[in-house]
Design an enzyme around this catalytic site. Structure first.
Site, mmCIF file in Angstrom:
data_model
loop_
_atom_site.group_PDB
_atom_site.id
_atom_site.type_symbol
_atom_site.label_atom_id
_atom_site.label_comp_id
_atom_site.label_asym_id
_atom_site.label_seq_id
_atom_site.Cartn_x
_atom_site.Cartn_y
_atom_site.Cartn_z
ATOM 1 N N CYS A 111 0.812 -1.228 0.000
ATOM 2 C CA CYS A 111 0.000 0.000 0.000
ATOM 3 C C CYS A 111 0.841 1.272 0.000
ATOM 4 O O CYS A 111 0.324 2.355 -0.287
ATOM 5 C CB CYS A 111 -0.967 -0.006 1.169
ATOM 6 S SG CYS A 111 -2.035 -1.441 1.164
ATOM 7 N N HIS A 248 -3.443 7.281 2.566
ATOM 8 C CA HIS A 248 -3.879 5.945 2.161
ATOM 9 C C HIS A 248 -5.273 5.687 2.738
ATOM 10 O O HIS A 248 -5.532 5.964 3.913
ATOM 11 C CB HIS A 248 -2.878 4.900 2.672
ATOM 12 C CG HIS A 248 -3.291 3.504 2.345
ATOM 13 N ND1 HIS A 248 -3.658 3.139 1.080
ATOM 14 C CD2 HIS A 248 -3.418 2.397 3.115
ATOM 15 C CE1 HIS A 248 -3.984 1.855 1.086
ATOM 16 N NE2 HIS A 248 -3.857 1.387 2.295
ATOM 17 N N ASN A 278 -10.269 0.041 0.147
ATOM 18 C CA ASN A 278 -8.806 0.121 0.182
ATOM 19 C C ASN A 278 -8.247 -0.478 -1.112
ATOM 20 O O ASN A 278 -8.357 -1.681 -1.325
ATOM 21 C CB ASN A 278 -8.305 -0.648 1.413
ATOM 22 C CG ASN A 278 -6.786 -0.671 1.513
ATOM 23 O OD1 ASN A 278 -6.066 -0.283 0.587
ATOM 24 N ND2 ASN A 278 -6.280 -1.141 2.645
HETATM 25 N N1 COA Z 1 -18.684 -8.239 9.741
HETATM 26 C C1 COA Z 1 -19.115 -8.530 10.981
HETATM 27 N N2 COA Z 1 -18.280 -8.898 11.982
HETATM 28 C C2 COA Z 1 -16.966 -8.967 11.681
HETATM 29 C C3 COA Z 1 -16.462 -8.671 10.395
HETATM 30 C C4 COA Z 1 -17.386 -8.294 9.409
HETATM 31 N N3 COA Z 1 -17.022 -7.995 8.155
HETATM 32 N N4 COA Z 1 -15.122 -8.810 10.408
HETATM 33 C C5 COA Z 1 -14.786 -9.181 11.661
HETATM 34 N N5 COA Z 1 -15.881 -9.273 12.413
HETATM 35 C C6 COA Z 1 -16.000 -9.653 13.819
HETATM 36 C C7 COA Z 1 -14.818 -10.409 14.338
HETATM 37 O O1 COA Z 1 -14.960 -11.777 14.025
HETATM 38 C C8 COA Z 1 -14.866 -10.119 15.815
HETATM 39 O O2 COA Z 1 -15.811 -10.998 16.394
HETATM 40 P P1 COA Z 1 -15.512 -11.679 17.805
HETATM 41 O O3 COA Z 1 -15.356 -10.530 18.776
HETATM 42 O O4 COA Z 1 -16.713 -12.502 18.020
HETATM 43 O O5 COA Z 1 -14.249 -12.451 17.600
HETATM 44 C C9 COA Z 1 -15.470 -8.731 15.902
HETATM 45 O O6 COA Z 1 -16.046 -8.463 14.608
HETATM 46 C C10 COA Z 1 -14.498 -7.630 16.241
HETATM 47 O O7 COA Z 1 -13.334 -7.822 15.496
HETATM 48 P P2 COA Z 1 -12.109 -6.843 15.668
HETATM 49 O O8 COA Z 1 -10.957 -7.411 14.901
HETATM 50 O O9 COA Z 1 -11.919 -6.484 17.072
HETATM 51 O O10 COA Z 1 -12.680 -5.548 14.933
HETATM 52 P P3 COA Z 1 -11.977 -4.154 14.785
HETATM 53 O O11 COA Z 1 -12.754 -3.107 15.443
HETATM 54 O O12 COA Z 1 -10.504 -4.235 15.085
HETATM 55 O O13 COA Z 1 -12.112 -3.921 13.216
HETATM 56 C C11 COA Z 1 -10.868 -4.107 11.186
HETATM 57 C C12 COA Z 1 -11.538 -4.838 12.335
HETATM 58 C C13 COA Z 1 -10.229 -5.127 10.240
HETATM 59 C C14 COA Z 1 -11.930 -3.310 10.433
HETATM 60 C C15 COA Z 1 -9.816 -3.131 11.759
HETATM 61 O O14 COA Z 1 -8.980 -3.808 12.670
HETATM 62 C C16 COA Z 1 -8.967 -2.525 10.681
HETATM 63 O O15 COA Z 1 -9.449 -1.825 9.823
HETATM 64 N N6 COA Z 1 -7.642 -2.738 10.748
HETATM 65 C C17 COA Z 1 -6.759 -2.247 9.733
HETATM 66 C C18 COA Z 1 -6.812 -3.142 8.560
HETATM 67 C C19 COA Z 1 -6.255 -2.524 7.330
HETATM 68 O O16 COA Z 1 -6.525 -1.395 7.057
HETATM 69 N N7 COA Z 1 -5.475 -3.286 6.565
HETATM 70 C C20 COA Z 1 -4.889 -2.861 5.347
HETATM 71 C C21 COA Z 1 -3.797 -1.917 5.642
HETATM 72 S S1 COA Z 1 -3.021 -1.400 4.207
#
Ligand code: COA
Length: 321
Positions: A111, A248, A278
């Protein structure tokens, strides 16, 4: 001597996939995706390739700059999702454009790839080797996504964005900061091909993106403000003197976290992730092109471009438009 961005272009696949569409495929909801990421829809390839999208974005950037393909001296494609190992995407784009005079090669910094490619092009131009360069970030991430994994498939989209840069007398790109932390590569990965030769057979691991989302989130919110402060420090520009931060587009909450740490209002941080998700290396140049075409970039404005991603890689760049 300076290097100036003189044209921008972008290209997105026709097909738009909404959060509601995804909720038909995996256990998720529009509400969850919007609340956690800010994303509402994304463009997904139904046949468009890294090469075809890149070529369209490049044509638009050339048109925007009023330059011909034959004038291009260096053509860099930043991508982590090329269709082919060889030839590289940049040579295929060169062929489609008819940029016969350009040296062309790919660069993968995920990215942060567009920024790393922009920096590379600036180094070539400032050293006197070339006088211009066409840089395009292009991705078809949908082919490395596990469409049954709700934690990743909701995040990404496909697309391409390009800029043409040229040697200039007036100030243009003012400075860069770029970093890599290979020790943390495991938090965002996509494993490649199997190794099979007469001596060994090592099967491929998952060919799909695997990610520790929380780690990536924390890394971005911590490192990007520091990286932006570093690049601004090179020219003595204060964070609140920057007109627009073109970041980004991974997650709206990440951008809000960065804005908060820099103590700059969110209205200086334009976003398009609501519509495109993204797009990895394409994210920054697509947003830049949209701002340019909307007439929101005026001569003399100060911009910061900044990105982060797998590697881990991250960087920032200051631009006088
Ligand atoms: N829909 C519904 N629930 C979902 C889900 C979706 N699409 N994806 C994950 N969950 C669930 C998980 O399974 C978890 O459930 P659990 O508590 O029963 O285990 C719950 O939601 C919370 O997950 P968590 O990982 O704590 O969520 P979060 O608030 O950290 O958000 C992301 C997850 C991925 C959106 C966030 O961490 C993020 O954006 N991180 C950066 C990722 C990124 O940008 N990557 C590319 C970089 S270039």
């Amino acid at each position: 001597m300076s290097v100036k961005i003189i044209g921008t272009g972008s290209a997105l696949p026709e097909k738009i996939v909404t959060n509601q569409d995804l909720a038909q495929m995996v256990e998720t909801s529009d509400e969850w995706i919007r609340e956690r990421t800010g994303i509402g829809s994304r463009h997904i390839s139904t046949g468009e390739t890294v090469v075809s999208l890149a070529a369209r974005a490049c044509e638009k950037a050339l048109e925007n700059a009023g330059r011909e393909a034959a004038e291009v001296e260096l053509l860099l494609v930043a991508t982590c999702t090329p269709e082919q190992g060889i030839p590289c995407a940049a040579c295929q784009v060169q062929n489609l454009l008819g940029a016969t005079g350009a040296a062309a090669f790919d660069l993968n910094a995920a990215c942060a790839g567009f920024l790393f490619a922009l920096h590379t092009a600036c180094a070539y131009i400032q050293s006197g080797i070339y006088s211009n360069a066409l840089i395009v970030g292009s991705e078809v991430l949908s082919k490395i996504i596990d469409w049954s994994d709700r934690s990743t498939c909701v995040l990404f989209g496909d697309g391409a964005g390009a800029v043409l840069v040229e040697r200039a007398e007036k100030p243009g790109i003012l400075g860069f900061a770029q970093h890599s932390d290979g020790s943390r590569g495991g938090v965002l990965r996509c494993d490649g091909r199997e190794l099979r030769n007469p001596y060994v057979s090592v099967p491929a691991r998952s060919p799909y993106v695997q990610m520790d989302g929380r780690e990536v989130f924390a890394f971005a919110v911590r490192q990007i403000p520091a990286c932006i402060s570093e690049v601004l420090g090179q020219t003595g520009i204060a964070p609140d003197e920057v007109d627009l931060y073109v970041l980004h587009q991974a997650n709206r909450r990440i951008i809000e976290g960065i804005a908060k740490r820099l103590t700059v209002e969110m209205d200086r941080f334009p976003t398009n992730l609501e519509r495109v998700g993204n797009m990895s290396s394409a994210a920054i140049p697509v947003l830049l092109d949209e701002l340019n075409r909307e007439g929101r970039l005026r001569e003399g404005m100060t911009l910061v471009l900044s990105g982060f991603g797998a590697g881990l890689t991250y960087g920032a760049c200051t631009v006088r438009w």
